[in-house]
Design a protein around this motif. Structure first.
Motif, PDB file in Angstrom:
ATOM      1  N   ASP A 114      -5.503   6.603 -18.853  1.00  0.00           N
ATOM      2  CA  ASP A 114      -6.360   5.474 -19.197  1.00  0.00           C
ATOM      3  C   ASP A 114      -5.852   4.141 -18.658  1.00  0.00           C
ATOM      4  N   GLY A 115      -4.757   4.171 -17.944  1.00  0.00           N
ATOM      5  CA  GLY A 115      -4.217   2.943 -17.365  1.00  0.00           C
ATOM      6  C   GLY A 115      -2.757   3.147 -17.013  1.00  0.00           C
ATOM      7  N   TYR A 116      -2.174   2.143 -16.391  1.00  0.00           N
ATOM      8  CA  TYR A 116      -0.762   2.254 -16.032  1.00  0.00           C
ATOM      9  C   TYR A 116      -0.050   0.929 -16.253  1.00  0.00           C
ATOM     10  N   ILE A 117       1.263   1.019 -16.419  1.00  0.00           N
ATOM     11  CA  ILE A 117       2.138  -0.153 -16.494  1.00  0.00           C
ATOM     12  C   ILE A 117       3.325   0.116 -15.575  1.00  0.00           C
ATOM     13  N   LEU A 118       3.533  -0.772 -14.633  1.00  0.00           N
ATOM     14  CA  LEU A 118       4.615  -0.630 -13.670  1.00  0.00           C
ATOM     15  C   LEU A 118       5.651  -1.723 -13.896  1.00  0.00           C
ATOM     16  N   VAL A 119       6.903  -1.324 -14.054  1.00  0.00           N
ATOM     17  CA  VAL A 119       7.991  -2.294 -14.215  1.00  0.00           C
ATOM     18  C   VAL A 119       9.090  -1.960 -13.220  1.00  0.00           C
ATOM     19  N   ASP A 120       9.813  -2.988 -12.780  1.00  0.00           N
ATOM     20  CA  ASP A 120      10.953  -2.742 -11.907  1.00  0.00           C
ATOM     21  C   ASP A 120      12.243  -2.986 -12.677  1.00  0.00           C
ATOM     22  N   PHE A 121      13.348  -2.917 -11.983  1.00  0.00           N
ATOM     23  CA  PHE A 121      14.636  -3.021 -12.646  1.00  0.00           C
ATOM     24  C   PHE A 121      14.811  -4.352 -13.381  1.00  0.00           C
ATOM     25  N   GLU A 122      14.354  -5.438 -12.758  1.00  0.00           N
ATOM     26  CA  GLU A 122      14.542  -6.754 -13.368  1.00  0.00           C
ATOM     27  C   GLU A 122      13.768  -6.864 -14.678  1.00  0.00           C
ATOM     28  N   ALA A 123      12.547  -6.326 -14.693  1.00  0.00           N
ATOM     29  CA  ALA A 123      11.740  -6.346 -15.917  1.00  0.00           C
ATOM     30  C   ALA A 123      12.420  -5.534 -17.009  1.00  0.00           C
ATOM     31  N   PHE A 124      12.943  -4.389 -16.628  1.00  0.00           N
ATOM     32  CA  PHE A 124      13.601  -3.500 -17.587  1.00  0.00           C
ATOM     33  C   PHE A 124      14.788  -4.201 -18.244  1.00  0.00           C
ATOM     34  N   LYS A 125      15.623  -4.832 -17.430  1.00  0.00           N
ATOM     35  CA  LYS A 125      16.811  -5.515 -17.972  1.00  0.00           C
ATOM     36  C   LYS A 125      16.416  -6.718 -18.832  1.00  0.00           C
ATOM     37  N   SER A 126      15.442  -7.491 -18.371  1.00  0.00           N
ATOM     38  CA  SER A 126      15.009  -8.677 -19.123  1.00  0.00           C
ATOM     39  C   SER A 126      14.422  -8.294 -20.473  1.00  0.00           C
ATOM     40  N   LEU A 127      13.638  -7.232 -20.484  1.00  0.00           N
ATOM     41  CA  LEU A 127      13.007  -6.771 -21.720  1.00  0.00           C
ATOM     42  C   LEU A 127      14.058  -6.405 -22.764  1.00  0.00           C
ATOM     43  N   ILE A 128      15.078  -5.682 -22.342  1.00  0.00           N
ATOM     44  CA  ILE A 128      16.127  -5.254 -23.274  1.00  0.00           C
ATOM     45  C   ILE A 128      16.946  -6.445 -23.754  1.00  0.00           C
ATOM     46  N   ASP A 129      17.257  -7.358 -22.850  1.00  0.00           N
ATOM     47  CA  ASP A 129      18.019  -8.552 -23.250  1.00  0.00           C
ATOM     48  C   ASP A 129      17.239  -9.397 -24.250  1.00  0.00           C
ATOM     49  N   GLU A 130      15.924  -9.494 -24.071  1.00  0.00           N
ATOM     50  CA  GLU A 130      15.100 -10.325 -24.944  1.00  0.00           C
ATOM     51  C   GLU A 130      15.012  -9.779 -26.366  1.00  0.00           C
ATOM     52  N   VAL A 131      15.088  -8.451 -26.528  1.00  0.00           N
ATOM     53  CA  VAL A 131      15.027  -7.874 -27.885  1.00  0.00           C
ATOM     54  C   VAL A 131      16.405  -7.797 -28.521  1.00  0.00           C
TER      55      VAL A 131
END
Length: 366
Positions: A191-208
């Protein structure tokens, strides 16, 4: 005779006195009741006035609340919509336009979102490879959340390119070909997709505030040997909270344990911890998180779809994520093709296993 006359006189007098007293009492009761009724009517009038006044006050308050709520909602929606505009939107890769999916397996109450973790670096011009491919399932029919890893070394048919490793689909044709490959081999509508790269992955974890991971001794020794600088060297064996850089290194381990099988499990471990951390955050923190991470994300989901799916997850009342991996146990063999290691899978067995996991309730037993 005189005594009788006097007695008769006094009796008559007493009768007159009694009659007068009776009349007096009777009149006093009537006046009392009249006065009491008047007081009651006055109290009722005052009570009715108070009720009318309270109704007017409540009506004014409700109108005021509605106006304020409308203003706040409009402001929030404007800010959220503005934040969503920072995401990458490529209409050409909208999954609804990729293929005719009317014959693919689907359910109106079950949403399947393709999650793609790309190993593309900022300096690369090509798409990169799908370092991680998962299907996130929002099962509103059974009130469950599910996460399925699709292993990169599966030897499958990629439409237009013959038999290849599964992760070659993204590098050969992007999200569209990856979807076609999943549909062709597993008959699954997405029903859809979400694409993330390495920088997004690291930023997301740091933010939480990091993710909670239990690092075993082999994983610890590998990370502190393979990485010669950065915060990865600060990890310890055992339970800990990892930052984005450490978690990324952890999810990419293939050299210890059961190779890519444990690697996909590590990826699901991080996703599960990340989801639990994010869901526990207040809305203001979530909004700040979104503003930081959204510029790194590419998706074909509309703003309305994101709002709707997010609301469904928040009100589902669970933080448990049921997990699965394709291929399932006892459904593949390790083989060599052109000197490369691949997983030759039993396609029908895995197609059935994926369908049962996604479209049926998951119990503790399975």
């Amino acid at each position: 005779m005189e005594i009788w006359s006097n007695t008769k006189y006094w009796c008559s007098s007493l009768d007159l006195i009694k009659e007068s007293i009776g009349k007096g009492i009777s009149m006093s009761n009537e006046e009392y009741m009249s006065e009491k009724n008047g007081q009651r009517n006055l109290k009722n009038k005052k009570r009715r006035r108070r009720k009318k006044l309270m109704k007017r006050v409540m009506s004014c308050m409700l109108v005021l609340i509605a106006v304020v709520s409308g203003i706040v909602s409009a402001k929030i929606k404007y800010e959220v919509t503005d934040a969503f505009s920072t995401m990458g939107r490529d209409k050409s890769s909208d999954l609804s336009n990729v293929l005719d999916d009317k014959d693919l397996l689907s359910d109106d109450q079950i949403v399947n979102i393709l999650l793609i973790g790309s190993d593309k670096r900022a300096t690369w011009s090509q798409k990169g490879r799908s370092d991680s491919t998962m299907i996130a399932t929002i099962d509103n029919k059974h009130k469950q959340l599910k996460l399925t890893s699709l292993m990169r070394d599966m030897y499958v048919e990629i439409p237009g390119h013959g038999q290849r490793k599964f992760n070659a689909a993204y590098s050969l044709g992007g999200v569209e070909l990856l979807y076609e490959t999943i549909a062709h081999n597993f008959n699954m509508k997405l029903d859809g997709y979400i694409l993330v790269d390495f920088e997004a992955f690291k930023s997301l974890i740091d933010e939480v505030g990091g993710v909670d991971i239990n690092l075993n001794q082999e994983e610890y020794e590998y990370l502190t040997t393979a990485y010669h600088r950065s915060s990865v060297l600060d990890v310890v064996a055992g339970p800990q909270t990892m930052n984005g850089e450490q978690a990324l290194a952890y999810t990419r381990i293939r050299q210890v344990g059961n190779n890519d099988f444990e690697r996909t499990q590590r990826q699901r471990n991080v996703m599960t911890s990340l989801f639990a951390k994010a869901k526990a955050m207040p809305f203001t923190k979530l909004f700040d998180l979104g503003k930081t991470v959204l510029p790194y994300i590419t998706t074909d989901l509309s703003n309305d779809e994101i709002f709707r799916f997010g609301r469904t997850v928040l009100f589902m009342g669970t933080t448990e994520i049921h997990q699965m991996r394709i291929p399932v146990d006892n459904s593949y063999t390790d083989e060599k093709v052109n000197k490369a290691s691949v997983l030759a899978i039993d396609l029908e067995q895995n197609k059935q296993a994926l369908s049962e996991f996604i479209f049926n309730p998951v119990s503790d037993e399975n």
